[in-house]
Design an enzyme around this catalytic site. Structure first.
Site, PDB file in Angstrom:
ATOM      1  N   ASN A 228       0.812  -1.223   0.000  1.00  0.00           N
ATOM      2  CA  ASN A 228       0.000   0.000   0.000  1.00  0.00           C
ATOM      3  C   ASN A 228       0.842   1.267   0.000  1.00  0.00           C
ATOM      4  OD1 ASN A 228       0.273  -1.523   2.546  1.00  0.00           O
ATOM      5  ND2 ASN A 228      -0.338   0.399   3.496  1.00  0.00           N
TER       6      ASN A 228
ATOM      7  N   SER B 263     -11.247  -5.241  -0.241  1.00  0.00           N
ATOM      8  CA  SER B 263     -12.027  -4.212   0.447  1.00  0.00           C
ATOM      9  C   SER B 263     -12.632  -3.260  -0.580  1.00  0.00           C
ATOM     10  CB  SER B 263     -11.096  -3.450   1.393  1.00  0.00           C
ATOM     11  OG  SER B 263     -11.808  -2.435   2.051  1.00  0.00           O
TER      12      SER B 263
ATOM     13  N   CYS C  33      -3.485   4.698   7.634  1.00  0.00           N
ATOM     14  CA  CYS C  33      -3.659   4.167   8.986  1.00  0.00           C
ATOM     15  C   CYS C  33      -2.492   4.579   9.867  1.00  0.00           C
ATOM     16  CB  CYS C  33      -3.741   2.652   8.930  1.00  0.00           C
ATOM     17  SG  CYS C  33      -4.617   2.081   7.500  1.00  0.00           S
TER      18      CYS C  33
HETATM   19  N1  PLP Z   1      -4.579  -4.235   3.695  1.00  0.00           N
HETATM   20  C1  PLP Z   1      -4.054  -3.267   2.939  1.00  0.00           C
HETATM   21  C2  PLP Z   1      -2.887  -3.569   2.055  1.00  0.00           C
HETATM   22  C3  PLP Z   1      -4.582  -1.972   2.969  1.00  0.00           C
HETATM   23  O1  PLP Z   1      -4.046  -1.009   2.221  1.00  0.00           O
HETATM   24  C4  PLP Z   1      -5.689  -1.717   3.818  1.00  0.00           C
HETATM   25  C5  PLP Z   1      -6.242  -0.349   3.919  1.00  0.00           C
HETATM   26  O2  PLP Z   1      -5.577   0.632   3.695  1.00  0.00           O
HETATM   27  C6  PLP Z   1      -6.221  -2.782   4.569  1.00  0.00           C
HETATM   28  C7  PLP Z   1      -5.640  -4.025   4.489  1.00  0.00           C
HETATM   29  C8  PLP Z   1      -7.408  -2.576   5.461  1.00  0.00           C
HETATM   30  O3  PLP Z   1      -8.599  -2.519   4.715  1.00  0.00           O
HETATM   31  P1  PLP Z   1      -9.908  -1.844   5.363  1.00  0.00           P
HETATM   32  O4  PLP Z   1      -9.666  -0.365   5.342  1.00  0.00           O
HETATM   33  O5  PLP Z   1     -11.039  -2.262   4.483  1.00  0.00           O
HETATM   34  O6  PLP Z   1     -10.036  -2.400   6.730  1.00  0.00           O
END
Ligand code: PLP
Length: 390
Positions: free
Chosen positions: A154, A202, A329
């Site tokens: 990400n 997601s 996050c």
């Molecule tokens: N995994 C990755 C690689 C992400 O980029 C994200 C969110 O930024 C998530 C998991 C979490 O997804 P959600 O926001 O739907 O909980």
């Protein structure tokens, strides 16, 4: 500049009009509970759920029975990891393998399991963020329950060698999960061909609503239940379904997959333009693979020596441009990103990083605007910095 240029599509994306239109009836008109199949409002909801599941399956090359809806990507990751760990713990298998650049949904799940006595191997990555297939192979032991490696990072956009890792895991009889939250809707995915056992996604990353995701589980592969309660999702994930959200997810995924070639071509053109402009600036390091076929089409991450990421973000915001200095996050924390440190960036360079991620609403004008703004802002921040030595 009098409108917002949103270049943080890796954090989230706007809901498409078609997606919202498809969702709205399921709030006030078709409000039935999909489990209430003995009257028409309920059976219509049941049918809508089945249609959404079939649409997701068709978009990803899996079977409808392999699709399990969840409340988000984080829940899908938690379920795959903790559900598999607990299942195999009963057989004495308490070892898990992941990489050190995973999203916190994975890393913090692993930390929680370590506290419960599980052992976790965190594989390193190279300077472009790639996990080595050989490292995965060497790390697997007889007591390994699960390997989980993300499809696309990400922060730096690296696309991991998922097919090869799946092959290695299966040769050794170990389940393989991939967090494909950043990849679904951004690159082509054929679940069967990929050969993974479980895949998380997601909706809000591909112009669907927030608060809905899915775990795709290959037939015969099933982690222990994460949510106990009613018989929803074939008894595997309890809780009355977020039907409007699920319809939104399915519609968004269908649209994303049908328009993927154009989306990729547009995003690549914008990404490659901005990359070229940024590379021409002094003392800039592009993070993630420079082989552009091996990174997400919409992602650019760069470090601008002596120009702190947060300062760049604030000044871009004053010009109406939204970007990110790391994953959404992690923002709010002043620690440098674990991903940038893992690829070998020194702390002071990691602090000077900016992520731009394009989406379907962006145009080449946006790409040009961010380059013009960045050149001016980086120069201003550097002029004020005692660390800047041109
Ligand atoms: N995994 C990755 C690689 C992400 O980029 C994200 C969110 O930024 C998530 C998991 C979490 O997804 P959600 O926001 O739907 O909980």
């Amino acid at each position: 500049m009098n409108h917002t240029i949103y270049l943080d599509n890796a954090a989230t994306t706007p809901v498409s009009k078609e997606v919202l239109d498809a969702m709205i009836p399921y709030y006030c008109e078709e409000y039935g509970n999909p489990s209430s199949i003995f009257y028409s409002v309920g059976s219509k909801a049941h049918e809508a759920l089945a249609n959404a599941r079939a649409k997701v399956a068709a978009s990803l090359g899996c079977e409808p029975a392999e699709v399990f809806f969840t409340s988000c990507g984080t829940e899908a990751d938690n379920w795959a990891i903790k559900g598999t760990a607990l299942k195999f713990a009963k057989l004495g298998k308490k070892h898990l393998i992941t990489s050190c650049i995973e999203h916190h949904a994975v890393l913090h799940s692993m930390k929680a399991l370590e506290k419960e006595g599980f052992e976790v191997t965190y594989l390193p990555v190279d300077s472009d963020g790639f996990v080595s297939v050989r490292d995965v192979q060497n790390a697997i032991r007889p007591e390994t329950a699960l390997v989980t490696i993300m499809f696309a990072n990400n922060e730096i956009g690296t696309l991991e060698p998922i097919e090869e890792i799946a092959r290695v895991c299966h040769e050794k009889g170990v389940w393989f999960h991939t967090d494909a939250v950043q990849a679904v809707g951004s690159v082509p995915i054929d679940f069967k061909k990929l050969g993974v056992d479980m895949l998380s996604l997601s909706a809000h990353k591909f112009n669907g609503p927030k608060g809905v995701g899915a775990l795709i589980c290959r037939r015969g592969i099933m982690p222990l239940n994460f949510m106990d309660g009613g018989a929803q999702e074939r008894g595997r994930r309890a809780g009355t379904e977020n039907l409007a959200g699920i319809v939104g997810l399915a519609t968004a995924l269908d649209l994303a997959v049908r328009n993927l070639d154009k989306k990729i071509a547009d995003e690549r053109a914008m990404r490659d333009y901005v990359l070229k402009e940024i590379q021409a600036m002094p003392k800039v390091k592009i993070n993630g693979p420079l082989d552009l076929n091996k990174r997400l089409p919409n992602n650019i991450t760069a470090s601008f020596e002596a120009a702190e990421g947060e300062s760049l973000l604030l000044m871009l915001d004053m010009k109406g441009i939204c970007a990110s200095s790391g994953s959404a996050c992690a923002s709010g924390s002043l620690d440098p990103s674990h991903v940038l440190l893992a690829i070998g960036l020194p702390h002071e360079i990691a602090h000077c990083s900016l992520r731009i991620s394009f989406g379907i609403q962006n145009t080449m004008e946006d790409a040009k605007a961010v380059c013009t703004a960045l050149k001016e802002i980086v120069a201003t921040v550097r002029e004020r910095s005692p660390l800047w030595h041109p």
